[in-house]
Write an enzyme that holds these catalytic residues in place. Structure first.
Site, PDB file in Angstrom:
ATOM      1  N   LYS A  74      19.487  17.047  -5.154  1.00 11.01           N
ATOM      2  CA  LYS A  74      18.145  17.634  -5.069  1.00 11.01           C
ATOM      3  C   LYS A  74      18.260  19.130  -4.782  1.00 11.01           C
ATOM      4  CE  LYS A  74      13.697  16.756  -2.694  1.00 11.01           C
ATOM      5  NZ  LYS A  74      13.029  15.912  -1.669  1.00 11.01           N
ATOM      6  N   SER A 149       8.885  13.422  -2.983  1.00 11.04           N
ATOM      7  CA  SER A 149       9.173  14.658  -3.670  1.00 11.04           C
ATOM      8  C   SER A 149      10.485  14.669  -4.444  1.00 11.04           C
ATOM      9  CB  SER A 149       9.221  15.794  -2.644  1.00 11.04           C
ATOM     10  OG  SER A 149      10.300  15.594  -1.726  1.00 11.04           O
ATOM     11  N   SER A 173       9.989  10.558   0.776  1.00 11.95           N
ATOM     12  CA  SER A 173      10.353  11.239  -0.471  1.00 11.95           C
ATOM     13  C   SER A 173      11.594  10.700  -1.162  1.00 11.95           C
ATOM     14  CB  SER A 173      10.538  12.738  -0.217  1.00 11.95           C
ATOM     15  OG  SER A 173       9.294  13.350   0.014  1.00 11.95           O
TER      16      SER A 173
END
Length: 481
Positions: A74, A149, A173
């Protein structure tokens, strides 16, 4: 089945028998990335660098438990010499001067980083729609969101672009996109995995964890990244179990709790059916199921959005055009701050900074922030009491399956409520995992398991037992047709 559609533990077995080379694994993943680019899993990829490193491993001895495995990271975790943007315009051009501990631990085990994945800006969102770089698409239906997210980390694994990935989880997330994309996604106990090198959103809630195709892969990845780190003051020096071995011990006699507060109004009917069937399956595995209560659940969303935004307003104060990324032209220092932050942050990040600044401001601190911290303690006490009665708590991960792109972007409250089942674990600091427990109209449904602090092994044992009775984890989102 293509190589990139296999699991990490299957690939490990093939490597050990010399049936495959690291470069063949990498070429399969890169070939898949060329076919799936429209899903926009990545902000940045490193194909030439990754293939070169894989070819070097072809003739070398296996380096560790992730030798030759392509992984995705990420874009809020630092890698030395690589741009780290957090999907925000304000960090465009920021090159990290060091590598996050979790990434270094993957590299030490032989993993190869294939790219940095898309996400909601500064991890603030539930659909990966607030990214400065545009939407990521759901791998099962490109008209739907992948969750957030960590949406890019989820789709990269679901599509076979990477065999495993890392995401961060501040209010769900990792687990929510894992649910919406049909994967295993695990949020460890606060302190189990180092956050050194993770760009902070809400420091008392943030955790890093893995995405994987099945539970055994998640166990391998969690083992690789867990352990004490002196560089993170919140890291806990606790023993790290051998998770891949622990998962096979079965769940006979395990006590499983079902909180009534998670099965009330708002849950999609099909989601409820799938989760209740999963609970029956766990009972058939030998677990003892009982009803429990988590009475402060209804206060979790409000509590979370006070504490998280307060911490975000403080953490994001450092982005002012002086030290990092974007710097707008201005005549004086005050104008520099105003112009840079106005141009650099997106609407959702600005909304949360304003909300967080408000609840911390003079005259409102006691009314909102202090009260929220007290309610957080009560929520933690609910879990402590529950874990005196049961070993694992079972709930849905998300009240619905994936929704259409744009459906909730104009209604922040509706978007925030999509995390209603995942937020409490962050407030309490306990571990939780989501895994696929069925499909509704072709979209995956997520089952969430929660356990007491540092009991990730029990979570994974329970999840593994469920997987052995079903084949949802064997279905793949990508098809050439």
């Amino acid at each position: 089945m293509e190589i990139c559609d296999k699991t990490i533990h299957e690939i490990k077995g093939m490597l050990a028998k010399k049936e495959i080379l690291p470069s063949e694994i990498m070429k399969s993943a890169l070939s898949r990335m060329e076919k799936t680019g429209k899903f926009a899993s990545f902000i940045k990829t490193f194909p030439e660098e990754a293939l070169k490193y894989a070819e070097e491993q072809d003739s070398a001895p296996l380096k560790g438990i992730l030798s030759g495995i392509p992984v995705a990271i990420k874009d809020n975790m630092c890698i030395e010499g690589k741009e780290t943007t957090c999907a925000s315009h304000i960090l465009r051009g920021f090159v990290a001067p060091y590598t996050a501990t979790v990434v270094q631990r993957l590299l030490n085990e032989g993993a190869i980083v294939i790219g940095k994945t898309n996400m909601d800006e500064f991890a603030m969102g539930s659909s990966t729609e607030t990214s400065f770089f545009g939407n990521t698409l759901n791998p099962w239906n490109k008209d739907m969101v992948p969750g957030g997210s960590s949406g890019g980390s989820a789709t990269s694994v679901s599509l076979g672009e990477a065999l495993g990935s890392l995401g961060s989880d501040t209010g769900g997330s990792i687990r929510q996109p894992a649910s919406l994309c049909g994967l295993v996604g695990l949020k460890p106990t606060y302190g189990r995995v180092s956050r050194y090198g993770l760009v902070a959103f809400a420091s008392s809630l943030d955790q890093i964890g893995p995405f994987a195709k099945d539970v055994e892969d998640a166990a391998i990845l969690l083992k690789a990244i867990s352990g004490y780190d002196a560089k993170d003051s919140t890291s806990v020096n606790a023993e790290v179990p051998d998770y891949p071995e622990e998962i096979k011990k079965g769940i006979k006699g395990l006590r499983i709790g079902v909180p009534g507060e998670y099965f009330l109004e708002g849950i999609d009917d099909e989601v409820g059916v799938c989760v209740r069937k999963a609970i029956k399956d766990l009972e058939h595995c030998g677990a003892e199921v009982k009803n429990i209560s988590l009475p402060r659940t209804e206060y979790a969303v409000a509590t979370y959005y006070i504490i998280a935004t307060a911490e975000a307003s403080s953490n994001l104060a450092r982005y002012d055009g002086v030290h990092y990324g974007l710097r707008e032209k201005a005549g004086n220092i005050i104008d520099l701050y105003k112009k840079t932050r106005s141009a650099g942050f997106g609407d959702e990040v600005k909304r949360r900074i304003i909300l967080g600044t408000y609840v911390l401001s003079s005259g409102y601190y006691d009314a909102y922030y202090l009260k929220a911290q007290k309610v957080r303690t009560l929520i933690k006490e609910d879990f402590s009491k529950a874990f005196g009665e049961v070993d694992v708590i079972v709930t849905p991960t998300s009240p619905t399956t994936a929704w259409k792109i744009g459906e909730k972007t104009d209604d922040p409250l509706k978007m925030y409520l999509s995390d209603i089942y995942t937020i409490s674990a962050n407030l309490a600091g306990i571990p939780a995992v989501s895994l696929n427990c069925g499909f509704s109209a072709g979209l995956p449904v997520g089952l969430q398991l929660q356990a007491a602090h540092f009991n990730e092994a029990v979570l994974l044992r329970t999840a593994y037992a469920f997987e052995q009775m079903n084949d949802y984890h064997k279905k793949r989102a990508f098809s050439e047709k």
